[in-house]
Every structure is written in C-alpha cells, then in structure tokens.
Design a protein around this motif. Structure first.
Motif, PDB file in Angstrom:
ATOM      1  N   GLN A 140      46.099  24.512  28.223  1.00 19.48           N
ATOM      2  CA  GLN A 140      45.708  25.668  27.411  1.00 19.48           C
ATOM      3  C   GLN A 140      44.257  25.550  26.936  1.00 19.48           C
ATOM      4  O   GLN A 140      43.545  26.556  26.857  1.00 19.48           O
ATOM      5  N   LEU A 141      43.832  24.338  26.613  1.00 23.68           N
ATOM      6  CA  LEU A 141      42.432  24.156  26.211  1.00 23.68           C
ATOM      7  C   LEU A 141      41.495  24.455  27.374  1.00 23.68           C
ATOM      8  O   LEU A 141      40.422  25.054  27.186  1.00 23.68           O
ATOM      9  N   LEU A 142      41.882  24.043  28.572  1.00 23.09           N
ATOM     10  CA  LEU A 142      41.070  24.340  29.755  1.00 23.09           C
ATOM     11  C   LEU A 142      41.042  25.840  30.024  1.00 23.09           C
ATOM     12  O   LEU A 142      40.007  26.390  30.417  1.00 23.09           O
ATOM     13  N   VAL A 143      42.181  26.496  29.824  1.00 19.75           N
ATOM     14  CA  VAL A 143      42.249  27.950  30.041  1.00 19.75           C
ATOM     15  C   VAL A 143      41.277  28.665  29.117  1.00 19.75           C
ATOM     16  O   VAL A 143      40.508  29.553  29.546  1.00 19.75           O
ATOM     17  N   ILE A 144      41.281  28.301  27.840  1.00 17.54           N
ATOM     18  CA  ILE A 144      40.391  28.950  26.870  1.00 17.54           C
ATOM     19  C   ILE A 144      38.931  28.688  27.215  1.00 17.54           C
ATOM     20  O   ILE A 144      38.089  29.600  27.176  1.00 17.54           O
ATOM     21  N   GLY A 145      38.615  27.447  27.587  1.00 20.84           N
ATOM     22  CA  GLY A 145      37.226  27.101  27.907  1.00 20.84           C
ATOM     23  C   GLY A 145      36.726  27.793  29.162  1.00 20.84           C
ATOM     24  O   GLY A 145      35.606  28.328  29.180  1.00 20.84           O
ATOM     25  N   ALA A 197      46.017  28.874  38.116  1.00 19.34           N
ATOM     26  CA  ALA A 197      44.932  28.338  38.935  1.00 19.34           C
ATOM     27  C   ALA A 197      44.542  26.935  38.480  1.00 19.34           C
ATOM     28  O   ALA A 197      44.298  26.045  39.304  1.00 19.34           O
ATOM     29  N   ILE A 198      44.506  26.710  37.169  1.00 17.16           N
ATOM     30  CA  ILE A 198      44.137  25.389  36.647  1.00 17.16           C
ATOM     31  C   ILE A 198      45.212  24.365  36.984  1.00 17.16           C
ATOM     32  O   ILE A 198      44.902  23.219  37.363  1.00 17.16           O
TER      33      ILE A 198
END
Length: 300
Positions: A140-145, A197-198
């Motif tokens: 989720q942190l990667l998604v937001i970034g 995708a991530i």
C-alpha cells in the motif's frame, strides 16, 4: 522399508539441530500468515508471501551443497531474542497492526539467518534476505508513492475509455469518470490496477533473483508483469462499466468486490507465470550449473 529403519531415521532427524531450526522457521512463518489473515484478510499479500518463501526455499535448495551453517554464541542469543520478541508481540497483537505485520517476515528471516549462519556468514545470503525485504515492504505504501508519479487512475480511465470507444460504447470521459447514457463509473485508486501491477512486479523480481536470465529477460519480465496487470484490469473496468450500463447492481457488486477482482488478478498472474515457465524451460540446462558467485563463495 522396515519399521525399525523408519524409527532410526526419525531419531536421527530429531537429534539433528538443522531439522529443529527448519521446524522453528516453518512454525514462525505459519504463525505470521495466520495472524496476517486474521487481521487483514488480504489474500493477495498472503499469496505473495507464499511465493516469496517458496522462492527462498528453492534458492537455498539449489545451493544446498554450498550452504555453510555455523553457530555463534552472540548471533544465537540475538536470534532467539528476536524469536521471543515475535512470540510476545503475537500474543499482544491487536487490530490495525497490518503495517507491523508486514515487517514481520524481515524479523523472521533475520532471526533464522542469525541462528543458522551467524553475523559473519550472513552476507552470503543477501539474495534470500533481499527477497524477504521485498516481501516486507508494504504494498500500500508503494501504491501511494507510485501513484503520485504516474497518476494511475487517470491512465486507467484513458485506457478503459479507449477500449470502450473501440468496442462501440457511447461513453465520455470526465477526469476519472466514464460516463454512459445510463450511468457512470468513477475510477478510484483501488480500481486502477496499480496494486496488482506492484504485486506482479514483486513476483517478477523473485523470479529474476532465483533463476538465471539474460539482460533482455531482466527487462521483459517486469515489463510483462506491469502490462499484463494494467491491460487485464482495464478490461475489468470496461466490464464494470458495461454492468452499470445494464443496471446490473448484483453483478457489479460481485465483480467490483474482492472475489471478482481476484479472478482478474489471477488471469494477469497466469500470463506472467506462463512466460516465466517458458523461460525456465528455455534455460533449464543452465539452472543445473552453479552461479559464478556461488562458486566463489564455496572456494572461500
């Protein structure tokens, strides 16, 4: 095999500390996955962790002849301390600790590595620790970034609008909205396909870390991971818009929910896994040969 021989083998395994260490590792992983499922019910992350731990197991099995297990008093103390910390925290865990749970694999891997090889030899297992680190980074942190850079909702809306236009739908795009004569679909971050995708990219990295590939494949595998997730999710958005146009609320709720989304995620993951399987068959002879860095480590 006689009963006496089976009994003697069980006794030998019970006296081998490596089997006990393996049992501790599997128990900690199982406990973590059970707690993660209880507090988050995140099937996607559970699947990702299972793939990551499987990749670690395969990597270690491929290098089983070069593994150097050494016990050091200081590292043993630190490793058991981390395990005790994990157990105490598991007992006192409450809801809303998904971020804390995400970093648990890193503690498990560090504890088992310290118990097995110690501080001096842990550097030889950087590949496995890197896989654990990738697992531990919250998706989720990667998604937001990443969304702050690529604006995934806009990209998905444009792509889905183009698909619907070519398919003959009377549709208009207003920002992240797809407006049809009988309804509209608003694309939020959760429906953009960025999370899928991530997750696919993480799986692609696991594959590249474990299996030898050429430079071209090191570029193609992550690219196929991203494109397959994005393209399949675009068709999901189109399908949801079609259900809205038909005013099929029950169908929309199902395919917009977690179960329906998982079906499309499985399709994109199948595409990626099929391509990886083709590469494995293509480079199968090279998988039987040790990597240069492994030969260098074994000679030391």
């Amino acid at each position: 095999m006689r009963l006496s021989e089976i009994r003697s083998r069980f006794i030998q395994a019970g006296n081998n500390s490596n089997y006990w260490l393996l049992g501790v590792a599997l128990s900690l992983i199982a406990l973590h996955l059970q707690l993660y499922w209880r507090f988050t019910s995140d099937f996607s992350h559970i699947s990702l962790e299972l793939i990551g731990w499987s990749a670690i197991a395969y990597s270690l099995w491929q290098r089983r002849d070069q593994l150097m297990l050494r016990r050091e008093p200081v590292s043993q103390f630190v490793g058991w301390f981390l395990i005790a910390l994990l157990l105490v925290r598991s007992v006192n865990l409450r809801g809303g600790h998904s971020i804390v749970l995400s970093f648990t694999p890193l503690l498990i891997g560090s504890a088992i590595a310290l118990l097995a090889v110690g501080f001096k030899q842990i550097r030889h297992y950087g590949r496995e620790l890197l896989i654990i680190l990738i697992i531990a980074i919250p998706t989720q942190l990667l998604v937001i970034g990443v969304d702050r850079i690529v604006h995934s909702t806009i990209l998905t809306a444009k792509y889905a609008h183009t698909l619907m236009w070519y398919l003959g739908f009377l549709v208009e795009r207003k920002g992240t909205q797809l407006v049809l004569p009988s309804g509209a679909v608003d694309i939020y971050l959760g429906c953009s396909g960025l999370e899928g995708a991530i997750v696919s990219v993480k799986v692609a990295i696991f594959f590249l870390l474990v299996f030898p590939t050429r430079l071209r494949e090191k570029i193609l595998v992550p690219a196929i991971a991203v494109l397959s997730a994005f393209i399949i999710n675009g068709f999901r958005v189109v399908f949801l818009a079609y259900l809205v146009s038909k005013q099929d609320n029950a169908g929309f709720e199902y395919w917009h929910g977690e179960q329906g989304a998982q079906i499309f995620s499985m399709i994109s993951m199948t595409i990626l896994s099929t391509y990886c399987q083709i590469l494995m068959e293509r480079y199968k002879p090279s998988l039987l040969e040790p990597a240069p860095e492994e030969l260098e480590q074994s000679s030391r």
